[in-house]
Design an enzyme around this catalytic site. Structure first.
Site, PDB file in Angstrom:
ATOM      1  N   ASP A 199       2.932  -4.702   8.098  1.00  0.00           N
ATOM      2  CA  ASP A 199       1.732  -3.901   7.901  1.00  0.00           C
ATOM      3  C   ASP A 199       0.549  -4.854   8.062  1.00  0.00           C
ATOM      4  O   ASP A 199       0.258  -5.661   7.176  1.00  0.00           O
ATOM      5  CB  ASP A 199       1.773  -3.267   6.500  1.00  0.00           C
ATOM      6  N   GLN A 250      -4.608  -5.311   6.895  1.00  0.00           N
ATOM      7  CA  GLN A 250      -5.603  -6.240   6.352  1.00  0.00           C
ATOM      8  C   GLN A 250      -5.559  -7.622   6.998  1.00  0.00           C
ATOM      9  O   GLN A 250      -6.467  -8.417   6.788  1.00  0.00           O
ATOM     10  CB  GLN A 250      -5.383  -6.408   4.835  1.00  0.00           C
ATOM     11  N   CYS A 283      -4.722   2.370  -3.698  1.00  0.00           N
ATOM     12  CA  CYS A 283      -3.477   2.889  -3.096  1.00  0.00           C
ATOM     13  C   CYS A 283      -2.324   1.921  -3.301  1.00  0.00           C
ATOM     14  O   CYS A 283      -1.448   1.761  -2.426  1.00  0.00           O
ATOM     15  CB  CYS A 283      -3.643   3.187  -1.606  1.00  0.00           C
ATOM     16  N   LYS A 310     -10.553  -0.994  10.463  1.00  0.00           N
ATOM     17  CA  LYS A 310     -10.667  -2.182   9.616  1.00  0.00           C
ATOM     18  C   LYS A 310     -10.946  -3.413  10.476  1.00  0.00           C
ATOM     19  O   LYS A 310     -10.976  -4.537  10.004  1.00  0.00           O
ATOM     20  CB  LYS A 310      -9.385  -2.385   8.806  1.00  0.00           C
ATOM     21  N   HIS A 343       0.878  -1.176   0.000  1.00  0.00           N
ATOM     22  CA  HIS A 343       0.000   0.000   0.000  1.00  0.00           C
ATOM     23  C   HIS A 343       0.916   1.227   0.000  1.00  0.00           C
ATOM     24  O   HIS A 343       2.030   1.178   0.526  1.00  0.00           O
ATOM     25  CB  HIS A 343      -0.826  -0.043   1.287  1.00  0.00           C
TER      26      HIS A 343
HETATM   27  N1  PLP Z   1      -1.834  -0.793   4.601  1.00  0.00           N
HETATM   28  C1  PLP Z   1      -2.795  -1.525   4.024  1.00  0.00           C
HETATM   29  C2  PLP Z   1      -2.476  -2.899   3.532  1.00  0.00           C
HETATM   30  C3  PLP Z   1      -4.076  -0.998   3.890  1.00  0.00           C
HETATM   31  O1  PLP Z   1      -5.035  -1.729   3.326  1.00  0.00           O
HETATM   32  C4  PLP Z   1      -4.338   0.307   4.355  1.00  0.00           C
HETATM   33  C5  PLP Z   1      -5.659   0.918   4.168  1.00  0.00           C
HETATM   34  O2  PLP Z   1      -6.386   0.595   3.259  1.00  0.00           O
HETATM   35  C6  PLP Z   1      -3.303   1.020   4.972  1.00  0.00           C
HETATM   36  C7  PLP Z   1      -2.066   0.429   5.078  1.00  0.00           C
HETATM   37  C8  PLP Z   1      -3.514   2.388   5.528  1.00  0.00           C
HETATM   38  O3  PLP Z   1      -4.430   2.326   6.577  1.00  0.00           O
HETATM   39  P1  PLP Z   1      -5.026   3.662   7.207  1.00  0.00           P
HETATM   40  O4  PLP Z   1      -5.609   4.424   6.050  1.00  0.00           O
HETATM   41  O5  PLP Z   1      -6.073   3.169   8.157  1.00  0.00           O
HETATM   42  O6  PLP Z   1      -3.914   4.378   7.872  1.00  0.00           O
END
Ligand code: PLP
Length: 407
Positions: free
Chosen positions: A200, A203, A364, A226, A123
């Site tokens: 990270d 998900q 993203c 999430k 992401h």
């Molecule tokens: N990393 C992953 C794999 C994500 O799916 C997301 C959000 O969609 C993020 C990071 C960023 O999360 P946040 O927008 O809650 O900071």
């Protein structure tokens, strides 16, 4: 135990509405999950009964708010099996958690010529902070390639590792494709060259059992929203010895032991990283979300979601023009696809007209889309409250849209 999905759906007020005259089918769970009533009630209760600033108060409300806030920290510790609750830092979300590590650990321990490894699946929030750090420090960003199914090439990862590697920052489960990375193997290999590892978990945490002690990751970042919890709140887990070696993130109240105009000494972890008044209400309400997951059991949630994903694949695979994107062996419940010659956004709008909420675009993950030579995908992502009947309606919608195009 088999989950009673009707009963679970009854706990989510937002699901019971019509969109464009059709019952809402919410398949945008990888973007954010819906919130059970218990979370909403915890927020209201906090503001109606307990609202107060925490940690410094001498009065009953401050005492109560502090206790509830710290209870959530303990619940998070239990949720990921961290050794101690001091290793749990509250942030605004995964994005802030990763940036925190880049701006503290990164600035102190990563220098010119050092290397950071990420993967093609990341992401943007696990790409950009490292690019910014590399630019500032003259460090080098390396990227693990993937195969056509959307799985990382582990041998290629091993080739990238060297004593220059200071950090491996990798997604546990891909938001765009659903791929679950073999993180235990990745962590073990990274540790052999002395690198730290950040996972990270944005998900993975809602689908997979997480045990940070068993994984032995140095950091893990994830977001409450999430995980059936409130927006604007996230977590950074870090091992005590790593967090203690890091400089603070933001300066201000709460993160200090003593301030004079000449010198400031910093507070112990986790408070060293929680400057200012935190997101008290959402932290307190997050506990209700964690309790919700714990009561259902992750393994039951995952089994239900796996069944939904398998059913969706089964119903869609023979639709003419249906192109799945991301077919890894090991996946969380994310179905990314395109319909031949159609823009994902148009597909999303046509599904929306049928009451079906999906996400479209690059999710993203622009470099990942580029790897597949596409602009984006349509993404349906499933949560514990979704049903087989909803999957059937998605498949019917996709079949109709594809037929329109094929006419
Ligand atoms: N990393 C992953 C794999 C994500 O799916 C997301 C959000 O969609 C993020 C990071 C960023 O999360 P946040 O927008 O809650 O900071």
């Amino acid at each position: 135990m088999n989950l009673n999905i009707d009963q679970i759906r009854g706990l989510f007020p937002v699901l019971h509405q019509e969109v464009h005259g059709k019952p809402l089918i919410y398949f945008d769970n990888a973007a954010t999950t819906q919130k059970p009533k218990a979370v909403i009630e915890a927020l209201v209760n906090y503001y109606e009964l307990d609202n107060s600033n925490i940690h410094r108060g001498a009065h009953a409300l401050a005492d109560r708010a502090t206790r509830y806030y710290e209870n959530t920290r303990e619940s998070v510790r239990d949720f990921i099996n961290a050794k101690e609750s001091a290793e749990i830092i509250f942030t605004k979300g995964t994005t802030e958690s990763i940036n925190l590590v880049a701006l503290t650990f990164g600035r102190k321990f990563i220098g010119k010529g050092d290397e950071i490894i990420i993967s093609t699946l990341e992401h943007h929030s696990n790409i950009v902070p490292w690019q910014m750090l590399c630019e500032e420090k003259g460090a080098i960003l390396k990227v693990i390639p993937i195969n056509e199914a959307g799985e990382i090439l582990f041998e290629e990862f091993e080739k990238l590792l060297s004593p220059k590697t200071k950090l491996v920052s990798i997604v546990h489960a891909s938001n765009a494709l659903g791929t679950i990375n073999p993180v235990k193997k990745i962590i073990d290999a990274a540790h052999l060259v002395g690198a730290k590892v950040l996972l990270d978990g944005a998900q993975s945490t809602s689908h997979l059992e997480i045990d940070v002690q068993d994984l032995d990751c140095d950091f893990m970042a994830f977001s409450a929203h999430k995980l059936y919890g409130p927006t604007g709140l996230g977590v950074l887990f870090g091992k005590r010895e790593v967090l203690e070696a890091m400089p603070p993130f933001l300066g201000g109240g709460e993160m200090i032991k003593e301030v004079t105009f000449e010198k400031t000494t910093y507070n112990d972890i986790p408070f060293k990283f929680e400057a200012g008044t935190p997101n008290i209400a959402d932290v307190i309400a997050f506990k209700a979300a964690l309790d919700f997951i714990k009561n259902l059991k992750k393994s039951e949630i995952k089994a239900h979601e796996d069944e939904l994903l398998a059913y969706a694949n089964e119903l869609m695979k023979d639709i003419k023009g249906f192109i799945p994107v991301g077919t890894a062996q090991d996946k969380v419940s994310v179905l990314s696809f395109n319909i031949n010659q159609m823009h994902p956004f148009d597909v999303g709008q046509m599904l929306d007209a049928r009451g079906i909420a999906v996400r479209t675009g690059h999710h993203c993950t622009q470099p990942l889309m580029k790897r597949f030579g596409i602009e984006g995908t349509v993404r349906a992502s499933f949560a514990v409250y979704n049903t087989k009947s909803e999957i059937e309606q998605l498949a019917e919608g996709v079949a109709r849209i594809a037929r329109l195009k094929n006419k």
